[in-house]
Design a protein around this motif. Structure first.
Motif, PDB file in Angstrom:
ATOM      1  N   MET A   1       0.829  -1.209   0.000  1.00  0.00           N
ATOM      2  CA  MET A   1       0.000   0.000   0.000  1.00  0.00           C
ATOM      3  C   MET A   1       0.865   1.261   0.000  1.00  0.00           C
ATOM      4  O   MET A   1       0.480   2.280  -0.556  1.00  0.00           O
ATOM      5  CB  MET A   1      -0.908  -0.012   1.223  1.00  0.00           C
ATOM      6  N   ARG A   2       2.037   1.180   0.627  1.00  0.00           N
ATOM      7  CA  ARG A   2       2.922   2.345   0.646  1.00  0.00           C
ATOM      8  C   ARG A   2       3.332   2.730  -0.770  1.00  0.00           C
ATOM      9  O   ARG A   2       3.414   3.931  -1.089  1.00  0.00           O
ATOM     10  CB  ARG A   2       4.154   2.033   1.480  1.00  0.00           C
ATOM     11  N   GLU A   3       3.568   1.722  -1.623  1.00  0.00           N
ATOM     12  CA  GLU A   3       3.955   2.026  -3.010  1.00  0.00           C
ATOM     13  C   GLU A   3       2.833   2.757  -3.743  1.00  0.00           C
ATOM     14  O   GLU A   3       3.100   3.660  -4.550  1.00  0.00           O
ATOM     15  CB  GLU A   3       4.320   0.735  -3.742  1.00  0.00           C
ATOM     16  N   LEU A   4       1.597   2.369  -3.470  1.00  0.00           N
ATOM     17  CA  LEU A   4       0.474   3.047  -4.120  1.00  0.00           C
ATOM     18  C   LEU A   4       0.350   4.474  -3.613  1.00  0.00           C
ATOM     19  O   LEU A   4       0.011   5.389  -4.383  1.00  0.00           O
ATOM     20  CB  LEU A   4      -0.823   2.276  -3.878  1.00  0.00           C
ATOM     21  N   ASP A   5       0.602   4.685  -2.338  1.00  0.00           N
ATOM     22  CA  ASP A   5       0.576   6.045  -1.800  1.00  0.00           C
ATOM     23  C   ASP A   5       1.653   6.907  -2.467  1.00  0.00           C
ATOM     24  O   ASP A   5       1.404   8.063  -2.824  1.00  0.00           O
ATOM     25  CB  ASP A   5       0.802   6.032  -0.289  1.00  0.00           C
ATOM     26  N   GLU A   6       2.840   6.344  -2.617  1.00  0.00           N
ATOM     27  CA  GLU A   6       3.920   7.100  -3.254  1.00  0.00           C
ATOM     28  C   GLU A   6       3.587   7.388  -4.718  1.00  0.00           C
ATOM     29  O   GLU A   6       3.858   8.491  -5.221  1.00  0.00           O
ATOM     30  CB  GLU A   6       5.228   6.323  -3.146  1.00  0.00           C
ATOM     31  N   PHE A   7       2.995   6.405  -5.388  1.00  0.00           N
ATOM     32  CA  PHE A   7       2.565   6.607  -6.771  1.00  0.00           C
ATOM     33  C   PHE A   7       1.541   7.744  -6.846  1.00  0.00           C
ATOM     34  O   PHE A   7       1.657   8.654  -7.670  1.00  0.00           O
ATOM     35  CB  PHE A   7       1.955   5.308  -7.313  1.00  0.00           C
ATOM     36  N   GLU A   8       0.550   7.691  -5.964  1.00  0.00           N
ATOM     37  CA  GLU A   8      -0.499   8.709  -5.962  1.00  0.00           C
ATOM     38  C   GLU A   8       0.073  10.089  -5.632  1.00  0.00           C
ATOM     39  O   GLU A   8      -0.296  11.093  -6.276  1.00  0.00           O
ATOM     40  CB  GLU A   8      -1.569   8.333  -4.948  1.00  0.00           C
ATOM     41  N   ASP A   9       0.945  10.152  -4.654  1.00  0.00           N
ATOM     42  CA  ASP A   9       1.539  11.437  -4.292  1.00  0.00           C
ATOM     43  C   ASP A   9       2.329  12.023  -5.463  1.00  0.00           C
ATOM     44  O   ASP A   9       2.367  13.252  -5.644  1.00  0.00           O
ATOM     45  CB  ASP A   9       2.442  11.285  -3.072  1.00  0.00           C
ATOM     46  N   GLY A  10       2.939  11.154  -6.264  1.00  0.00           N
ATOM     47  CA  GLY A  10       3.644  11.625  -7.450  1.00  0.00           C
ATOM     48  C   GLY A  10       2.695  12.242  -8.467  1.00  0.00           C
ATOM     49  O   GLY A  10       2.995  13.285  -9.065  1.00  0.00           O
ATOM     50  N   LEU A  11       1.530  11.612  -8.654  1.00  0.00           N
ATOM     51  CA  LEU A  11       0.531  12.169  -9.564  1.00  0.00           C
ATOM     52  C   LEU A  11       0.014  13.515  -9.054  1.00  0.00           C
ATOM     53  O   LEU A  11      -0.188  14.456  -9.837  1.00  0.00           O
ATOM     54  CB  LEU A  11      -0.646  11.200  -9.730  1.00  0.00           C
ATOM     55  N   ILE A  12      -0.215  13.592  -7.749  1.00  0.00           N
ATOM     56  CA  ILE A  12      -0.689  14.840  -7.150  1.00  0.00           C
ATOM     57  C   ILE A  12       0.314  15.960  -7.398  1.00  0.00           C
ATOM     58  O   ILE A  12      -0.050  17.084  -7.777  1.00  0.00           O
ATOM     59  CB  ILE A  12      -0.934  14.651  -5.642  1.00  0.00           C
ATOM     60  N   GLU A  13       1.588  15.666  -7.204  1.00  0.00           N
ATOM     61  CA  GLU A  13       2.611  16.698  -7.399  1.00  0.00           C
ATOM     62  C   GLU A  13       2.705  17.103  -8.868  1.00  0.00           C
ATOM     63  O   GLU A  13       2.891  18.297  -9.178  1.00  0.00           O
ATOM     64  CB  GLU A  13       3.965  16.189  -6.887  1.00  0.00           C
ATOM     65  N   ARG A  14       2.574  16.139  -9.767  1.00  0.00           N
ATOM     66  CA  ARG A  14       2.567  16.471 -11.196  1.00  0.00           C
ATOM     67  C   ARG A  14       1.442  17.445 -11.510  1.00  0.00           C
ATOM     68  O   ARG A  14       1.619  18.400 -12.281  1.00  0.00           O
ATOM     69  CB  ARG A  14       2.407  15.203 -12.039  1.00  0.00           C
ATOM     70  N   PHE A  15       0.282  17.203 -10.936  1.00  0.00           N
ATOM     71  CA  PHE A  15      -0.856  18.073 -11.198  1.00  0.00           C
ATOM     72  C   PHE A  15      -0.624  19.460 -10.599  1.00  0.00           C
ATOM     73  O   PHE A  15      -0.909  20.477 -11.237  1.00  0.00           O
ATOM     74  CB  PHE A  15      -2.119  17.444 -10.616  1.00  0.00           C
ATOM     75  N   ARG A  16      -0.110  19.511  -9.375  1.00  0.00           N
ATOM     76  CA  ARG A  16       0.153  20.806  -8.732  1.00  0.00           C
ATOM     77  C   ARG A  16       1.099  21.651  -9.562  1.00  0.00           C
ATOM     78  O   ARG A  16       1.007  22.890  -9.567  1.00  0.00           O
ATOM     79  CB  ARG A  16       0.762  20.618  -7.335  1.00  0.00           C
ATOM     80  N   GLU A  17       1.998  20.988 -10.292  1.00  0.00           N
ATOM     81  CA  GLU A  17       3.000  21.716 -11.060  1.00  0.00           C
ATOM     82  C   GLU A  17       2.600  21.908 -12.521  1.00  0.00           C
ATOM     83  O   GLU A  17       3.436  22.316 -13.327  1.00  0.00           O
ATOM     84  CB  GLU A  17       4.348  20.984 -10.963  1.00  0.00           C
ATOM     85  N   HIS A  18       1.347  21.616 -12.860  1.00  0.00           N
ATOM     86  CA  HIS A  18       0.893  21.957 -14.209  1.00  0.00           C
ATOM     87  C   HIS A  18       1.172  23.451 -14.422  1.00  0.00           C
ATOM     88  O   HIS A  18       0.912  24.273 -13.541  1.00  0.00           O
ATOM     89  CB  HIS A  18      -0.603  21.683 -14.356  1.00  0.00           C
ATOM     90  N   PRO A  19       1.699  23.830 -15.591  1.00  0.00           N
ATOM     91  CA  PRO A  19       2.106  25.230 -15.784  1.00  0.00           C
ATOM     92  C   PRO A  19       1.023  26.256 -15.476  1.00  0.00           C
ATOM     93  O   PRO A  19       1.313  27.320 -14.931  1.00  0.00           O
ATOM     94  CB  PRO A  19       2.501  25.263 -17.272  1.00  0.00           C
ATOM     95  N   VAL A  20      -0.222  25.942 -15.802  1.00  0.00           N
ATOM     96  CA  VAL A  20      -1.293  26.906 -15.532  1.00  0.00           C
ATOM     97  C   VAL A  20      -1.539  27.023 -14.032  1.00  0.00           C
ATOM     98  O   VAL A  20      -1.609  28.127 -13.473  1.00  0.00           O
ATOM     99  CB  VAL A  20      -2.585  26.515 -16.278  1.00  0.00           C
TER     100      VAL A  20
END
Length: 245
Positions: A1-20
């Motif tokens: 489950m920790r790996e899925l959390d890390e995967f999800e947190d990576g997606l969240i950060e990608r979205f936060r850093e969308h240029p807009v």
């Protein structure tokens, strides 16, 4: 489950850093207003998206959680309390967007495509043997976790306009930034949590623990949800060229 959390947190950060999203404070006023008016149509689709997912869910525990969240969008049955959609309108007006702009605004082609693909994502999830996991993952990640990220970024621009004499006057954007957020890892979520994301995570964690291949399903569903969210904001990339250096 920790790996899925890390995967999800990576997606969240990608979205936060969308240029807009990362450059929200720099957008010209007209472009920011246009973004909010288009994002309003996505918000208006929230409740029918939940309704569609509820139609397709078979898991009774997940159904109960989704029903409670949906009913919170309409706080009472007397007609005396505003719905969350009305709270959004109130915030938009406080931000200086005139009622006429609400009346005249229409979804762009890009926004319509995102809405169509959102309902297709939910409908497609219902076709699978692991439909319950897919549907609850969509509701949580598309409808709650990433929404909190969006509104957190938007709040960077809104806060000076919606805070008066030290009082936060936001009825919609800031409250949703808070109560939609992922506050705990998947394994630590609780039905007693104050956030929608964590309440949904309690059942998702149980479903993930059940079967082989469920982790791949979770990853695939979240990636598809993220693509929908980023494609909405991609339409505003040209606005960055009009932003001050």
């Amino acid at each position: 489950m920790r790996e899925l959390d890390e995967f999800e947190d990576g997606l969240i950060e990608r979205f936060r850093e969308h240029p807009v999203l990362a450059n929200i404070p720099l957008l010209p006023d007209g472009d920011f207003a246009a973004l909010l008016l288009q994002r309003r149509f996505v918000s208006l689709a929230f409740t029918p998206a939940y309704d569609l997912a509820i139609d397709l869910l078979r898991d009774e525990t997940g159904l109960r959680i989704a029903r409670v969240i949906l009913r919170e969008e309409y706080p009472d049955g007397s007609g005396s309390t505003r719905s969350h959609r009305e709270d959004m309108k109130d915030d938009l007006l406080r931000l200086g967007i005139p009622r006429r702009a609400l009346v005249e605004s229409r979804p762009t082609e890009a926004t319509r495509r995102v809405l169509d693909e959102t309902f297709e994502l939910i409908a497609d999830a219902g076709r699978h043997d692991d439909a319950d996991l897919r549907l609850l993952t969509i509701l949580r990640f598309w409808g709650e976790v990433l929404v909190s990220v969006e509104y957190g970024r938007l709040w960077e621009r809104m806060e000076p306009l919606l805070t008066q004499n030290g009082e936060n006057r936001s009825r919609f954007y800031y409250p949703h930034h808070v109560h939609d957020a992922k506050a705990h890892p998947l394994t630590d979520a609780s039905l007693l949590s104050t956030t929608h994301s964590d309440r949904l995570a309690t059942r998702i964690s149980e479903l993930l623990a059940r079967g082989e291949g469920s982790a791949d399903c979770f990853r695939e569903t979240e990636e598809r949800a993220l693509r929908l969210k980023t494609s909405f904001y991609d339409q505003f990339l040209p606005a960055l060229e009009r932003a001050p250096a």
